[in-house]
Design a protein around this motif. Structure first.
Motif, short mmCIF file in Angstrom:
data_model
loop_
_atom_site.label_atom_id
_atom_site.label_comp_id
_atom_site.label_asym_id
_atom_site.label_seq_id
_atom_site.Cartn_x
_atom_site.Cartn_y
_atom_site.Cartn_z
N ALA A 180 76.76 17.13 25.20
CA ALA A 180 76.24 18.50 25.24
C ALA A 180 76.48 19.11 26.62
N VAL A 181 77.05 20.31 26.63
CA VAL A 181 77.36 21.04 27.87
C VAL A 181 77.05 22.52 27.63
N LEU A 182 77.17 23.31 28.68
CA LEU A 182 77.06 24.75 28.54
C LEU A 182 78.45 25.37 28.50
N LEU A 183 78.70 26.16 27.48
CA LEU A 183 79.93 26.94 27.38
C LEU A 183 79.54 28.37 27.75
N TYR A 184 80.20 28.96 28.75
CA TYR A 184 79.73 30.22 29.30
C TYR A 184 80.91 31.12 29.67
N ARG A 185 80.60 32.41 29.83
CA ARG A 185 81.59 33.37 30.32
C ARG A 185 81.73 33.21 31.83
N LEU A 186 82.96 33.27 32.31
CA LEU A 186 83.23 32.95 33.72
C LEU A 186 82.56 33.92 34.69
N ASP A 187 82.23 35.12 34.23
CA ASP A 187 81.59 36.06 35.15
C ASP A 187 80.10 35.82 35.31
N LEU A 188 79.53 34.90 34.53
CA LEU A 188 78.08 34.69 34.54
C LEU A 188 77.56 34.22 35.89
N PRO A 189 78.14 33.19 36.54
CA PRO A 189 77.59 32.74 37.82
C PRO A 189 77.56 33.82 38.89
N GLU A 190 78.56 34.70 38.87
CA GLU A 190 78.61 35.76 39.87
C GLU A 190 77.65 36.90 39.50
N ARG A 191 77.53 37.17 38.22
CA ARG A 191 76.70 38.29 37.78
C ARG A 191 75.21 37.96 37.86
N LEU A 192 74.86 36.70 37.55
CA LEU A 192 73.45 36.27 37.57
C LEU A 192 73.33 34.97 38.37
N PRO A 193 73.51 35.03 39.69
CA PRO A 193 73.56 33.80 40.49
C PRO A 193 72.27 32.99 40.50
N ALA A 194 71.13 33.66 40.55
CA ALA A 194 69.86 32.93 40.60
C ALA A 194 69.59 32.22 39.27
N ALA A 195 69.82 32.90 38.16
CA ALA A 195 69.62 32.28 36.85
C ALA A 195 70.60 31.13 36.66
#
Length: 491
Positions: free
Chosen positions: A214-229
């Protein structure tokens, strides 16, 4: 510096998705609750978005930002690799798609085939290879597993299995094997009901199945857009082992604990109470979500049928006089009825770049067109030729004749088509829950995931009641029209 970071809250919206099985529902809640204190507004959780194809399209199109996925599925089903891939290879292949893979949660939830332990022992079946010796065995497999590249076709080819499986919902398959209606089902290795029903997992002696970590599949802009979350979500790495996931699944499926409560207890470091009194059918039927689901369902039906009337009636009037064009248009609207609803939804998600209400409304409108257009054409064709000629003799143009003479006379037949379309829409609107648009299907989808008959009925009965109310309303409207068309009694 660390204290300042801890207090930081992201201003953007976080949208989390899940597939339509218990574990995915729970993990979506774990992700949401982990991130919520680092966001200025609570994350949006789109639960039960159907199978891999739909939830992946939602991610790719931007309808959601991330969801919990499994490495074997990413490699073989999403990336269409002929063999399992190393994590770095998967990340490299996902990057051009605008997607990333990170935060291994700490457990493997693989595919396997299982039998009742007593039956397996009686027949001497211990491995997948042993199934080839028993062609008479009845296999009840999930439709997704039957269709997946890493599912039944590959297993059957690797082991030379002669059986022809029947497609079943994952939750219902456990009922079927428990009742002896099927002999073998596909399972996830962290399912809670394996031990509960006394099943034995058949050994994959030729190592067909890859690991499904099990892993997280995510959009690449997520870490930059929501860094704290994103920083908070990264702290989930390695926190959930297989035993913990099995316990959480068991609390949902065997004790009826809500997904949000299970996630909250896990993040708090405790399992919560060992048992919870299951809500009865009446409590589920009249639950606090009844009003919200009713409003959503009514909106989906009313808007889609209204749009179908606005599109279908003028279109039927435009093509009525042209026999070949009319046949072509009706044929195309009839063809839409043959497209499976989930396939149509997956296509619309990709085309529209959205999930939720918009694609659901488009799909329902398309399905409602045929009865409305067909009845409009039939009603127009039933208008006596003499009346049409009388209108022409009075100096009416063709469009005026159609609008002022033929259409009013065809109105009862047209309304019968709207009545049929409304009844169809009430039932079909339950599919909206597969893409996060709500409605009574939300209860049905969750009930299927949990194999909860009471919750299934709590979704099906209000939908049936809504269909009955619509029938009564149309019956009253048609009675008024008949009364209005009846000649007045002579003096």
């Amino acid at each position: 510096m660390q204290a300042g970071w801890a207090q930081q809250r992201d201003t953007g919206e976080l949208r989390i998705g899940s597939k339509r099985f218990t574990e995915s529902y729970i993990l979506a809640e774990v992700l949401a609750q982990t991130a919520t204190s680092h966001l200025q507004r609570p994350p949006t959780v789109r639960q039960g978005l159907g199978n891999t194809a739909i939830v992946y399209e939602a991610l790719r199109s931007g309808g959601i930002d991330l969801y919990a996925e499994y490495t074997g599925t990413i490699a073989l089903e999403i990336l269409k690799s002929a063999k399992p891939l190393a994590p770095d290879a998967m990340r490299a292949a996902l990057q051009p798609l605008g997607l990333g893979m990170a935060v291994p949660l700490g457990f493997n939830d693989g595919y396997a085939l299982a039998m009742r332990a007593t039956e397996a022992q009686r027949l001497g079946i211990r491995t997948l290879g042993d199934l080839a010796k028993r062609p008479e065995l009845r296999l009840g497999l999930t439709n997704e597993f039957i269709g997946r590249a890493d599912g039944w076709r590959g297993v059957a080819a690797r082991y030379g299995l002669p059986q022809r499986p029947t497609g079943l919902d994952h939750g219902l398959a456990y009922d079927a094997i428990g009742a002896g209606q099927v002999d073998v089902i596909d399972i996830y290795t962290t399912d809670a009901k394996i031990e509960h029903l006394g099943l034995t997992v058949l050994e994959d002696d030729r190592n067909y199945f890859p690991r499904y970590d099990a892993v997280l599949l995510y959009r690449l802009d997520l870490p930059e857009r929501l860094p704290a979350a994103w920083a908070a979500l990264q702290k989930l790495e390695g926190r959930i082992d297989e035993a913990a996931m099995i316990r959480m699944n068991a609390r949902a499926e065997l004790q009826g604990v809500a997904f949000a409560d299970i996630a909250r207890d896990f993040l708090a470091g405790g399992a919560g109470p060992d048992a919870q009194a299951a809500r009865g059918f009446v409590a589920k039927l009249f639950g606090p979500d009844l009003g919200r689901l009713a409003r959503q369902h009514l909106m989906l039906v009313a808007v889609s049928v209204g749009l179908a009337v606005l599109i279908g009636v003028p279109l039927a009037m435009a093509v009525f006089a042209h026999v070949r064009l009319r046949a072509l248009v009706l044929g195309l609207t009839g063809l839409l009825q043959t497209v499976p609803s989930l396939a149509l939804l997956a296509i619309l998600i990709s085309l529209l770049g959205a999930i939720g209400t918009l694609p659901a409304l488009v799909a329902l409108t398309l399905y409602a067109l045929l009865p409305i257009m067909r009845n409009a054409v039939t009603g127009l064709a039933e208008v006596p030729a003499g009346l049409t000629q009388a209108g022409t003799a009075l100096g009416m143009t063709g469009p005026q004749n159609l609008r002022l003479v033929q259409l009013p006379l065809a109105l009862p037949t047209l309304i019968a088509g709207v009545r049929t379309a409304t009844t169809i829409a009430v039932g079909t609107a339950t599919i909206a829950a597969f893409i996060g648009a709500g409605g009574f299907g939300e209860r049905i989808v969750t009930g299927l995931a949990l194999n909860d008959r009471a919750l299934l009925m709590a979704g099906a009965l209000p939908a049936a009641a809504l269909a009955l109310v619509s029938e009564l309303l149309f019956e009253g409207l048609e009675a008024l029209l008949r009364r209005g068309r009846s000649p007045a009694p002579s003096a």
